[in-house]
Design an enzyme around this catalytic site. Sequence first.
Site, mmCIF file in Angstrom:
data_model
loop_
_atom_site.group_PDB
_atom_site.id
_atom_site.type_symbol
_atom_site.label_atom_id
_atom_site.label_comp_id
_atom_site.label_asym_id
_atom_site.label_seq_id
_atom_site.Cartn_x
_atom_site.Cartn_y
_atom_site.Cartn_z
ATOM 1 N N CYS A 179 24.738 -76.299 -69.417
ATOM 2 C CA CYS A 179 25.684 -76.989 -70.281
ATOM 3 C C CYS A 179 26.948 -77.368 -69.505
ATOM 4 C CB CYS A 179 25.993 -76.147 -71.513
ATOM 5 S SG CYS A 179 26.818 -77.048 -72.843
ATOM 6 N N HIS A 194 20.581 -74.059 -73.572
ATOM 7 C CA HIS A 194 21.011 -72.727 -73.136
ATOM 8 C C HIS A 194 19.860 -71.727 -73.072
ATOM 9 C CE1 HIS A 194 25.498 -73.123 -73.353
ATOM 10 N NE2 HIS A 194 25.148 -74.174 -74.075
ATOM 11 N N GLU A 212 19.858 -68.896 -71.654
ATOM 12 C CA GLU A 212 20.358 -67.520 -71.735
ATOM 13 C C GLU A 212 20.464 -67.020 -73.176
ATOM 14 O OE1 GLU A 212 24.166 -69.880 -72.176
ATOM 15 O OE2 GLU A 212 22.136 -70.134 -71.387
#
Length: 232
Positions: A87, A202, A204
């Site tokens: 991002c 994302h 994560e």
Amino acid sequence: MTSRIGVVTFPGSLDDRDAQRAIRLAGAEPVALWHRDKDLHQVDAVVLPGGFSYGDYLRAGAISRFSPVMASIIEQAKLGMPVLGICNGFQVLTESHLLPGAMLRNNHLHFICRDQKLRVENAGTAWTTDYQAGQEISVPLKNMDGRYTADARTIDELESEGRVVFRYLAGHPDEVANPNGSINDIAGITNAAGNVVGLMPHPEHAVEPLIGTGKTDGLGFFTSVLKQLVSS
């Protein structure tokens, strides 16, 4: 010896601790890196996390590109060190010219936050070897300046060289596949060497079954690079 993966914190970083947790779950040691410190503390790879570095006041990622830590990261990336930009981290990579192109305001001019379906186009980078080309995964997406753009020649090079790593897909029949107007539905790209990868969604936030998408589709990024580091 446990592989060490650095996570840079810029003023305005939001997802640095999430990235550290993902690294730990993958079996590596996360190392916090401060943006004003040129020392990378002997890490084997680096993650530039999501957020709004310096408030995006000039242009997303534009100020972070000049943080002292980036000089060291640029140098090491050119020598082959794996670097992942997520991002805002992707925005920093384009501003640093480690990846080509630029990120513009979403074409609908709104912040978007949703679970995003992606197709893996390149499973040969340092961060994607635990996936298969053509595999579909789902990870969260949240951005305001996520529209990837580049000149026609750059797009042709990315496409012809297989450097588009991810494309946006619709998650259900009523959903628009492309969430921000990115050229060719591009969600992530790599450099020619395959060690630097940037993407807007994302991973994560998709590493544990009880949070994010409720799946672990994003964990493969971190297990991929760990295997790469162990085998090198």
